[in-house]
Design a protein around this motif. Structure first.
Motif, PDB file in Angstrom:
ATOM      1  N   SER A  48       0.863  -1.175   0.000  1.00 12.35           N
ATOM      2  CA  SER A  48       0.000   0.000   0.000  1.00 12.35           C
ATOM      3  C   SER A  48       0.904   1.230   0.000  1.00 12.35           C
ATOM      4  O   SER A  48       2.107   1.145   0.307  1.00 12.35           O
ATOM      5  CB  SER A  48      -0.895  -0.001   1.243  1.00 12.35           C
ATOM      6  N   ALA A  49       0.326   2.373  -0.316  1.00  5.28           N
ATOM      7  CA  ALA A  49       1.109   3.610  -0.271  1.00  5.28           C
ATOM      8  C   ALA A  49       1.613   3.847   1.147  1.00  5.28           C
ATOM      9  O   ALA A  49       2.759   4.274   1.351  1.00  5.28           O
ATOM     10  CB  ALA A  49       0.265   4.791  -0.760  1.00  5.28           C
ATOM     11  N   ASN A  50       0.777   3.565   2.141  1.00  9.18           N
ATOM     12  CA  ASN A  50       1.185   3.746   3.537  1.00  9.18           C
ATOM     13  C   ASN A  50       2.376   2.847   3.883  1.00  9.18           C
ATOM     14  O   ASN A  50       3.347   3.289   4.509  1.00  9.18           O
ATOM     15  CB  ASN A  50      -0.001   3.432   4.464  1.00  9.18           C
ATOM     16  N   ALA A  51       2.311   1.585   3.484  1.00  6.64           N
ATOM     17  CA  ALA A  51       3.413   0.650   3.766  1.00  6.64           C
ATOM     18  C   ALA A  51       4.685   1.076   3.033  1.00  6.64           C
ATOM     19  O   ALA A  51       5.790   0.930   3.559  1.00  6.64           O
ATOM     20  CB  ALA A  51       3.020  -0.768   3.381  1.00  6.64           C
ATOM     21  N   GLN A  52       4.519   1.622   1.818  1.00  5.69           N
ATOM     22  CA  GLN A  52       5.690   2.070   1.061  1.00  5.69           C
ATOM     23  C   GLN A  52       6.354   3.249   1.754  1.00  5.69           C
ATOM     24  O   GLN A  52       7.577   3.313   1.852  1.00  5.69           O
ATOM     25  CB  GLN A  52       5.280   2.456  -0.368  1.00  5.69           C
ATOM     26  N   ILE A  53       5.550   4.175   2.272  1.00  5.09           N
ATOM     27  CA  ILE A  53       6.108   5.321   3.003  1.00  5.09           C
ATOM     28  C   ILE A  53       6.873   4.838   4.227  1.00  5.09           C
ATOM     29  O   ILE A  53       7.999   5.272   4.487  1.00  5.09           O
ATOM     30  CB  ILE A  53       4.992   6.307   3.396  1.00  5.09           C
ATOM     31  N   GLU A  54       6.283   3.908   4.983  1.00  6.00           N
ATOM     32  CA  GLU A  54       6.978   3.400   6.173  1.00  6.00           C
ATOM     33  C   GLU A  54       8.260   2.672   5.776  1.00  6.00           C
ATOM     34  O   GLU A  54       9.306   2.834   6.418  1.00  6.00           O
ATOM     35  CB  GLU A  54       6.086   2.483   6.994  1.00  6.00           C
ATOM     36  N   PHE A  55       8.207   1.874   4.722  1.00  6.58           N
ATOM     37  CA  PHE A  55       9.391   1.155   4.236  1.00  6.58           C
ATOM     38  C   PHE A  55      10.515   2.137   3.903  1.00  6.58           C
ATOM     39  O   PHE A  55      11.667   1.961   4.318  1.00  6.58           O
ATOM     40  CB  PHE A  55       9.019   0.315   3.013  1.00  6.58           C
ATOM     41  N   LEU A  56      10.164   3.194   3.178  1.00  5.86           N
ATOM     42  CA  LEU A  56      11.178   4.170   2.767  1.00  5.86           C
ATOM     43  C   LEU A  56      11.728   4.949   3.958  1.00  5.86           C
ATOM     44  O   LEU A  56      12.929   5.226   4.027  1.00  5.86           O
ATOM     45  CB  LEU A  56      10.595   5.121   1.723  1.00  5.86           C
ATOM     46  N   LEU A  57      10.859   5.312   4.895  1.00  2.61           N
ATOM     47  CA  LEU A  57      11.333   6.025   6.085  1.00  2.61           C
ATOM     48  C   LEU A  57      12.269   5.157   6.919  1.00  2.61           C
ATOM     49  O   LEU A  57      13.303   5.625   7.401  1.00  2.61           O
ATOM     50  CB  LEU A  57      10.147   6.481   6.940  1.00  2.61           C
ATOM     51  N   ARG A  58      11.908   3.879   7.088  1.00  2.64           N
ATOM     52  CA  ARG A  58      12.779   2.973   7.849  1.00  2.64           C
ATOM     53  C   ARG A  58      14.130   2.806   7.160  1.00  2.64           C
ATOM     54  O   ARG A  58      15.168   2.787   7.815  1.00  2.64           O
ATOM     55  CB  ARG A  58      12.119   1.606   8.020  1.00  2.64           C
TER      56      ARG A  58
END
Length: 87
Positions: A48-58
């Motif tokens: 999801s877009a939300n999971a992608q944002i978290e992945f990139l931030l991590r």
């Protein structure tokens, strides 16, 4: 005469675990073109877009040496596992 306590003594108790914390909710304002690009990238990676944002931030935090050691793992994708007795 009282019966012995059923609770274990502190030396016998299992180590305390940090209680499951609620995930933080954050309002994020993005340029529409940036969001569309992010959403396409997330779709390519089956996130999801939300999971992608978290992945990139991590990833950015880890690369910068700023990812906290007590940060939990990324949540698993898909449906949560069934609990016993659930149909």
């Amino acid at each position: 005469m009282t019966e012995p306590s059923e609770t274990p003594e502190p030396s016998q108790a299992s180590p305390r675990r940090r209680p499951q914390q609620q995930r933080k909710q954050v309002l994020l304002r993005l340029d529409p073109a940036v969001y569309e690009s992010l959403a396409r990238w997330a779709s390519d990676e089956l996130r999801s877009a939300n999971a992608q944002i978290e992945f990139l931030l991590r990833k950015a935090l880890k690369d910068a040496g700023r990812l906290p050691g007590d940060a939990g793992p990324m949540p698993r994708r898909g449906r949560p596992p069934r609990t016993p007795g659930q149909q």
